[in-house]
Each structure stands twice: as C-alpha cells, then as structure tokens.
Design a protein around this motif. Structure first.
Motif, PDB file in Angstrom:
ATOM      1  N   LEU A  90       0.828  -1.208   0.000  1.00  0.00           N
ATOM      2  CA  LEU A  90       0.000   0.000   0.000  1.00  0.00           C
ATOM      3  C   LEU A  90       0.861   1.256   0.000  1.00  0.00           C
ATOM      4  CD1 LEU A  90      -2.732  -0.966   2.621  1.00  0.00           C
ATOM      5  CD2 LEU A  90      -3.070  -0.749   0.146  1.00  0.00           C
ATOM      6  N   ARG A  91       1.868   1.274   0.843  1.00  0.00           N
ATOM      7  CA  ARG A  91       2.668   2.498   0.994  1.00  0.00           C
ATOM      8  C   ARG A  91       3.565   2.763  -0.203  1.00  0.00           C
ATOM      9  NH1 ARG A  91       8.291   2.447   1.701  1.00  0.00           N
ATOM     10  NH2 ARG A  91       8.896   0.307   1.954  1.00  0.00           N
ATOM     11  N   ASN A 103      -1.181   5.679  -5.468  1.00  0.00           N
ATOM     12  CA  ASN A 103      -2.620   5.972  -5.379  1.00  0.00           C
ATOM     13  C   ASN A 103      -3.020   6.270  -3.936  1.00  0.00           C
ATOM     14  OD1 ASN A 103      -2.959   5.445  -8.102  1.00  0.00           O
ATOM     15  ND2 ASN A 103      -3.597   3.329  -7.773  1.00  0.00           N
ATOM     16  N   ASP A 104      -3.798   7.330  -3.737  1.00  0.00           N
ATOM     17  CA  ASP A 104      -4.280   7.652  -2.398  1.00  0.00           C
ATOM     18  C   ASP A 104      -5.432   6.756  -1.977  1.00  0.00           C
ATOM     19  OD1 ASP A 104      -2.405   9.609  -1.905  1.00  0.00           O
ATOM     20  OD2 ASP A 104      -3.668  11.223  -2.681  1.00  0.00           O
ATOM     21  N   VAL A 105      -6.156   6.204  -2.955  1.00  0.00           N
ATOM     22  CA  VAL A 105      -7.251   5.269  -2.664  1.00  0.00           C
ATOM     23  C   VAL A 105      -6.953   3.970  -3.397  1.00  0.00           C
ATOM     24  CG1 VAL A 105      -9.723   4.825  -2.877  1.00  0.00           C
ATOM     25  CG2 VAL A 105      -8.921   7.137  -2.368  1.00  0.00           C
ATOM     26  N   GLN A 106      -6.863   2.887  -2.616  1.00  0.00           N
ATOM     27  CA  GLN A 106      -6.580   1.573  -3.183  1.00  0.00           C
ATOM     28  C   GLN A 106      -7.661   0.611  -2.706  1.00  0.00           C
ATOM     29  OE1 GLN A 106      -2.251   0.557  -3.007  1.00  0.00           O
ATOM     30  NE2 GLN A 106      -2.136   2.506  -1.893  1.00  0.00           N
ATOM     31  N   GLN A 156     -11.443  -0.790   1.089  1.00  0.00           N
ATOM     32  CA  GLN A 156     -10.886   0.392   0.442  1.00  0.00           C
ATOM     33  C   GLN A 156      -9.903   0.995   1.431  1.00  0.00           C
ATOM     34  OE1 GLN A 156     -13.328   3.287  -1.737  1.00  0.00           O
ATOM     35  NE2 GLN A 156     -12.567   4.803  -0.280  1.00  0.00           N
ATOM     36  N   PHE A 157      -8.687   1.256   0.984  1.00  0.00           N
ATOM     37  CA  PHE A 157      -7.642   1.848   1.805  1.00  0.00           C
ATOM     38  C   PHE A 157      -7.431   3.282   1.334  1.00  0.00           C
ATOM     39  CE2 PHE A 157      -6.814  -2.672   1.282  1.00  0.00           C
ATOM     40  CZ  PHE A 157      -6.607  -3.113   2.594  1.00  0.00           C
ATOM     41  N   THR A 158      -7.626   4.240   2.237  1.00  0.00           N
ATOM     42  CA  THR A 158      -7.451   5.647   1.897  1.00  0.00           C
ATOM     43  C   THR A 158      -6.252   6.194   2.652  1.00  0.00           C
ATOM     44  OG1 THR A 158      -9.839   5.854   1.602  1.00  0.00           O
ATOM     45  CG2 THR A 158      -8.585   7.910   1.808  1.00  0.00           C
TER      46      THR A 158
END
Length: 146
Positions: free
Chosen positions: A50-51, A55-58, A137-139
């Motif tokens: 993720l990091r 993308n800010d939203v994954q 959803q990861f924001t």
C-alpha cells in the motif's frame, strides 16, 4: 502510544541515477506490543505494498474459495491472489484487524500506520460490503514531517 515494528523490506527511492533505502517502520497498537507480537507477515506485506503505491485510494476485493481477486493496485492484486490461492484470506483479514488502530470515522474499520522517512502514513480501511470475503478500500493520509 505507538509500538514500533521494523520492516526488513528495503524498498528503493530513486534519486537521479542513485538509489537509497527508505526507512520504513510499521506502527502497531500499544496493546499488541505489550506481549509477544504475533506473526503479522501477511498484513505487513499488504501495508508495504500500500505504501509503495502512489494511489491515495486503493481497493482489495477477495472471494475466498474462488480464484477471484480485484484491486486497482496490480502488486496488491498479485499478492492477494497468492494469499487466496493458499487459503490464507482469513489470516490476512485477521492480521489487518490486529494491526489497525481505532477508527477515526464512523464508517472506518481502523487505520494501518507506518513511518516512512519519519513521515506518518495512515491507511484508513473501509469495508465496501458486497458478497466478497474481503472488500476493503484503503485511503491514504500523510502527515507532515515534524
């Protein structure tokens, strides 16, 4: 307040023609660090993926028992396919839950946190529902360096 869990991964930051290693530390809720830290390899890998994505939203959607994994992050999709194929989706879900700090918003399941070069990165997890075993959803929220 935060428990630190150092990640052995050595991602590269490209600066011109040279490369250097970005310090990356996973932050864990204090109650998790009071005893022996459980195996969090799968959840830690997800946070690492993720990091490193811009993308800010994954998103991540997994249907356990079926070879169906969806994500807007190709690397996350590939890793989740391996996890799902190994029948480790419940382990992934459990590890992400253990690693989460308390939610800051009513619709959030919690936040995964890490430090990258001394800058706090949070990934707020929202359950998108539906019939998937896991549909998150990861924001990303990045806090300025102190």
């Amino acid at each position: 307040m935060f428990g630190l869990f150092k990640k052995n991964s050595k991602p590269e930051i490209k600066r011109g023609t040279e490369t250097s290693v970005a310090p990356f530390e996973i932050l864990l809720p204090e109650e998790l660090t009071q005893a022996q830290i459980p195996n969090l390899r799968i959840g830690s890998k997800v946070l690492d993926i993720l990091r490193t994505n811009s993308n800010d939203v994954q998103t991540l959607e997994i249907f356990e028992g079926m070879p169906v994994v969806n994500s807007n992050n190709a690397q996350l999709r590939e890793f989740a396919n391996v996890v799902n194929g190994a029948k480790q989706t419940p382990v992934l879900k459990d590890q992400l839950g253990l690693m989460c700090f308390a939610p800051k918003t009513p619709d959030s399941l919690g936040a995964l946190c890490c430090l990258v070069n001394g800058v706090l990165h949070e990934f707020h997890i929202t359950n998108r529902g539906g019939g998937a075993t896991l549909n998150y959803q990861f924001t990303r929220v990045v806090h300025a360096k102190a």
